[in-house]
Design a protein around this motif. Structure first.
Motif, PDB file in Angstrom:
ATOM      1  N   MET A   3     106.081  21.817 -46.594  1.00  0.00           N
ATOM      2  CA  MET A   3     105.357  22.241 -47.790  1.00  0.00           C
ATOM      3  C   MET A   3     104.053  22.926 -47.392  1.00  0.00           C
ATOM      4  SD  MET A   3     107.583  21.288 -49.872  1.00  0.00           S
ATOM      5  CE  MET A   3     107.039  21.234 -51.545  1.00  0.00           C
ATOM      6  N   VAL A   4     103.761  24.050 -48.062  1.00  0.00           N
ATOM      7  CA  VAL A   4     102.530  24.791 -47.815  1.00  0.00           C
ATOM      8  C   VAL A   4     101.840  25.051 -49.156  1.00  0.00           C
ATOM      9  CG1 VAL A   4     103.324  25.897 -45.699  1.00  0.00           C
ATOM     10  CG2 VAL A   4     103.747  26.998 -47.868  1.00  0.00           C
ATOM     11  N   PRO A   5     100.511  25.077 -49.170  1.00  0.00           N
ATOM     12  CA  PRO A   5      99.814  25.377 -50.421  1.00  0.00           C
ATOM     13  C   PRO A   5      99.967  26.854 -50.772  1.00  0.00           C
ATOM     14  CG  PRO A   5      98.234  25.033 -48.657  1.00  0.00           C
ATOM     15  CD  PRO A   5      99.587  24.747 -48.090  1.00  0.00           C
ATOM     16  N   PHE A   6     100.065  27.137 -52.065  1.00  0.00           N
ATOM     17  CA  PHE A   6     100.214  28.510 -52.540  1.00  0.00           C
ATOM     18  C   PHE A   6      99.445  28.655 -53.838  1.00  0.00           C
ATOM     19  CE2 PHE A   6     102.335  31.806 -55.006  1.00  0.00           C
ATOM     20  CZ  PHE A   6     102.301  32.853 -54.102  1.00  0.00           C
ATOM     21  N   GLU A   7      98.663  29.733 -53.948  1.00  0.00           N
ATOM     22  CA  GLU A   7      97.882  29.969 -55.159  1.00  0.00           C
ATOM     23  C   GLU A   7      98.646  30.930 -56.067  1.00  0.00           C
ATOM     24  OE1 GLU A   7      93.566  31.715 -56.530  1.00  0.00           O
ATOM     25  OE2 GLU A   7      93.762  30.825 -54.552  1.00  0.00           O
ATOM     26  N   LEU A   8      98.914  30.481 -57.292  1.00  0.00           N
ATOM     27  CA  LEU A   8      99.624  31.295 -58.270  1.00  0.00           C
ATOM     28  C   LEU A   8      98.710  32.392 -58.807  1.00  0.00           C
ATOM     29  CD1 LEU A   8     101.375  28.418 -60.216  1.00  0.00           C
ATOM     30  CD2 LEU A   8     102.424  29.966 -58.590  1.00  0.00           C
ATOM     31  N   ALA A   9      99.283  33.319 -59.588  1.00  0.00           N
ATOM     32  CA  ALA A   9      98.506  34.421 -60.153  1.00  0.00           C
ATOM     33  C   ALA A   9      97.433  33.917 -61.108  1.00  0.00           C
ATOM     34  CB  ALA A   9      99.429  35.387 -60.875  1.00  0.00           C
ATOM     35  N   ASN A  10      97.663  32.756 -61.742  1.00  0.00           N
ATOM     36  CA  ASN A  10      96.674  32.212 -62.680  1.00  0.00           C
ATOM     37  C   ASN A  10      95.590  31.396 -61.972  1.00  0.00           C
ATOM     38  OD1 ASN A  10      98.002  29.866 -62.007  1.00  0.00           O
ATOM     39  ND2 ASN A  10      98.789  29.458 -64.060  1.00  0.00           N
ATOM     40  N   GLY A  11      95.629  31.319 -60.634  1.00  0.00           N
ATOM     41  CA  GLY A  11      94.597  30.626 -59.870  1.00  0.00           C
ATOM     42  C   GLY A  11      94.924  29.185 -59.532  1.00  0.00           C
ATOM     43  N   ARG A  12      95.995  28.653 -60.091  1.00  0.00           N
ATOM     44  CA  ARG A  12      96.384  27.272 -59.816  1.00  0.00           C
ATOM     45  C   ARG A  12      97.072  27.186 -58.458  1.00  0.00           C
ATOM     46  NH1 ARG A  12     100.768  25.215 -63.085  1.00  0.00           N
ATOM     47  NH2 ARG A  12     101.456  23.644 -61.673  1.00  0.00           N
ATOM     48  N   MET A  32     106.571  37.402 -56.272  1.00  0.00           N
ATOM     49  CA  MET A  32     106.457  37.091 -57.702  1.00  0.00           C
ATOM     50  C   MET A  32     104.997  37.135 -58.158  1.00  0.00           C
ATOM     51  SD  MET A  32     109.361  34.181 -58.463  1.00  0.00           S
ATOM     52  CE  MET A  32     108.751  32.985 -57.314  1.00  0.00           C
ATOM     53  N   ARG A  33     104.081  36.640 -57.305  1.00  0.00           N
ATOM     54  CA  ARG A  33     102.663  36.677 -57.656  1.00  0.00           C
ATOM     55  C   ARG A  33     102.183  38.119 -57.795  1.00  0.00           C
ATOM     56  NH1 ARG A  33      98.689  33.879 -53.611  1.00  0.00           N
ATOM     57  NH2 ARG A  33      99.559  35.492 -52.319  1.00  0.00           N
ATOM     58  N   LEU A  34     102.579  38.987 -56.861  1.00  0.00           N
ATOM     59  CA  LEU A  34     102.188  40.392 -56.940  1.00  0.00           C
ATOM     60  C   LEU A  34     102.751  41.030 -58.207  1.00  0.00           C
ATOM     61  CD1 LEU A  34     100.814  42.859 -55.747  1.00  0.00           C
ATOM     62  CD2 LEU A  34     102.926  43.332 -54.487  1.00  0.00           C
ATOM     63  N   ALA A  35     104.008  40.736 -58.523  1.00  0.00           N
ATOM     64  CA  ALA A  35     104.609  41.297 -59.741  1.00  0.00           C
ATOM     65  C   ALA A  35     103.832  40.850 -60.980  1.00  0.00           C
ATOM     66  CB  ALA A  35     106.072  40.873 -59.848  1.00  0.00           C
ATOM     67  N   GLU A  36     103.461  39.571 -61.042  1.00  0.00           N
ATOM     68  CA  GLU A  36     102.701  39.082 -62.192  1.00  0.00           C
ATOM     69  C   GLU A  36     101.321  39.727 -62.263  1.00  0.00           C
ATOM     70  OE1 GLU A  36     102.689  34.831 -61.982  1.00  0.00           O
ATOM     71  OE2 GLU A  36     104.828  34.688 -62.423  1.00  0.00           O
ATOM     72  N   GLN A  37     100.693  39.956 -61.118  1.00  0.00           N
ATOM     73  CA  GLN A  37      99.386  40.609 -61.113  1.00  0.00           C
ATOM     74  C   GLN A  37      99.505  42.070 -61.549  1.00  0.00           C
ATOM     75  OE1 GLN A  37      98.219  39.841 -57.081  1.00  0.00           O
ATOM     76  NE2 GLN A  37      97.207  37.899 -57.589  1.00  0.00           N
ATOM     77  N   LEU A  38     100.578  42.742 -61.144  1.00  0.00           N
ATOM     78  CA  LEU A  38     100.765  44.145 -61.519  1.00  0.00           C
ATOM     79  C   LEU A  38     101.155  44.303 -62.985  1.00  0.00           C
ATOM     80  CD1 LEU A  38     102.640  45.487 -58.360  1.00  0.00           C
ATOM     81  CD2 LEU A  38     100.265  45.932 -59.036  1.00  0.00           C
ATOM     82  N   LYS A  72     108.951  46.391 -65.849  1.00  0.00           N
ATOM     83  CA  LYS A  72     109.951  46.961 -64.944  1.00  0.00           C
ATOM     84  C   LYS A  72     109.287  47.658 -63.757  1.00  0.00           C
ATOM     85  CE  LYS A  72     114.025  49.853 -64.862  1.00  0.00           C
ATOM     86  NZ  LYS A  72     114.932  50.724 -65.589  1.00  0.00           N
ATOM     87  N   ALA A  73     108.239  48.435 -64.015  1.00  0.00           N
ATOM     88  CA  ALA A  73     107.549  49.151 -62.928  1.00  0.00           C
ATOM     89  C   ALA A  73     106.856  48.164 -61.989  1.00  0.00           C
ATOM     90  CB  ALA A  73     106.537  50.134 -63.509  1.00  0.00           C
ATOM     91  N   ALA A  74     106.275  47.104 -62.552  1.00  0.00           N
ATOM     92  CA  ALA A  74     105.590  46.103 -61.724  1.00  0.00           C
ATOM     93  C   ALA A  74     106.576  45.396 -60.814  1.00  0.00           C
ATOM     94  CB  ALA A  74     104.872  45.101 -62.621  1.00  0.00           C
ATOM     95  N   ILE A  75     107.736  45.043 -61.336  1.00  0.00           N
ATOM     96  CA  ILE A  75     108.758  44.357 -60.545  1.00  0.00           C
ATOM     97  C   ILE A  75     109.281  45.272 -59.442  1.00  0.00           C
ATOM     98  CG2 ILE A  75     111.100  43.419 -60.644  1.00  0.00           C
ATOM     99  CD1 ILE A  75     110.339  42.185 -63.338  1.00  0.00           C
ATOM    100  N   GLU A  76     109.530  46.544 -59.762  1.00  0.00           N
ATOM    101  CA  GLU A  76     110.027  47.483 -58.752  1.00  0.00           C
ATOM    102  C   GLU A  76     108.998  47.679 -57.632  1.00  0.00           C
ATOM    103  OE1 GLU A  76     111.105  50.987 -60.905  1.00  0.00           O
ATOM    104  OE2 GLU A  76     112.973  50.107 -61.643  1.00  0.00           O
ATOM    105  N   LYS A  77     107.722  47.806 -58.001  1.00  0.00           N
ATOM    106  CA  LYS A  77     106.667  48.005 -56.996  1.00  0.00           C
ATOM    107  C   LYS A  77     106.560  46.777 -56.085  1.00  0.00           C
ATOM    108  CE  LYS A  77     102.241  49.721 -56.072  1.00  0.00           C
ATOM    109  NZ  LYS A  77     102.303  50.651 -54.999  1.00  0.00           N
ATOM    110  N   ALA A  78     106.555  45.575 -56.680  1.00  0.00           N
ATOM    111  CA  ALA A  78     106.458  44.351 -55.882  1.00  0.00           C
ATOM    112  C   ALA A  78     107.683  44.191 -54.974  1.00  0.00           C
ATOM    113  CB  ALA A  78     106.310  43.139 -56.786  1.00  0.00           C
TER     114      ALA A  78
END
Length: 186
Positions: free
Chosen positions: A89-98, A113-119, A126-132
């Motif tokens: 297990m490794v710590p991971f920061e979500l797009a909402n900061g949690r 997934m975090r990059l897609a949510e930020q974009l 659709k464009a955000a998902i394709e870019k990520a």
């Protein structure tokens, strides 16, 4: 002086129960460690059991472990064909900061997934998902490589339930919902 009543002293039964819990905490913890180590050993991963056996503060007083070791020494170990691997297990920061703890093997998927949510804040879904998917070079599973695009794969990951990633459900009893709502108004 405030109107808040002071706590009442413990009854004899409550005090005895609390004393029992304090006295037996270490034994209960040891029992849990042995049981966990035995469970992993039965799945083929002997590392936790070896660690418990080498610890001098953990006496071998667990009867199931004793029986399992005795059976193994009598040439009755049955190691499974496919050895189970404990998750790292490794710590991971979500797009909402949690921050959450995730399995290390899912790290690339969660970063995509975090990059897609930020974009998605600045561009359409659709464009955000394709870019990520392009940035993280997402590849569909081998059995679906002819039918899925990388963007479809990432979109599927975004739609998976928390339990599919080995994460516990988000617990909300609604206790602080009014407080959070009032803070958002300000």
């Amino acid at each position: 002086m405030s109107d808040i009543p002071l706590p009442q002293p413990l009854t004899d039964d409550e005090a005895a129960e609390l004393d029992y819990l304090y006295e037996n905490y270490e034994a209960d913890h040891r029992e849990g460690q042995w049981a966990d180590a035995l469970e992993w050993a039965r799945k083929g991963d002997f590392a936790p059991l070896v660690e418990c056996l080498r610890r001098t503060d953990f006496p071998l007083d667990h009867p199931d472990v004793r029986n399992w070791l005795a059976d193994g020494l009598a040439d009755r170990f049955k190691k499974p064909d496919k050895v189970a691997k404990r998750p790292v297990m490794v710590p991971f920061e979500l797009a909402n900061g949690r921050t959450i703890n995730i399995n290390e093997r899912h790290l690339k998927q969660f970063e995509a997934m975090r990059l897609a949510e930020q974009l998605m804040v600045t561009m359409d879904r659709k464009a955000a998902i394709e870019k990520a998917a392009d940035v993280f070079e997402v590849e569909p599973p081998k059995r679906f490589q002819n039918s899925l695009t990388p963007a479809d794969t990432l979109s599927g990951w975004l739609g998976l339930a928390r339990s599919k990633w080995g994460l516990p459900p988000v617990k909300s009893d609604g206790m602080f919902d009014d407080v959070v709502a009032s803070l958002k108004k300000d």
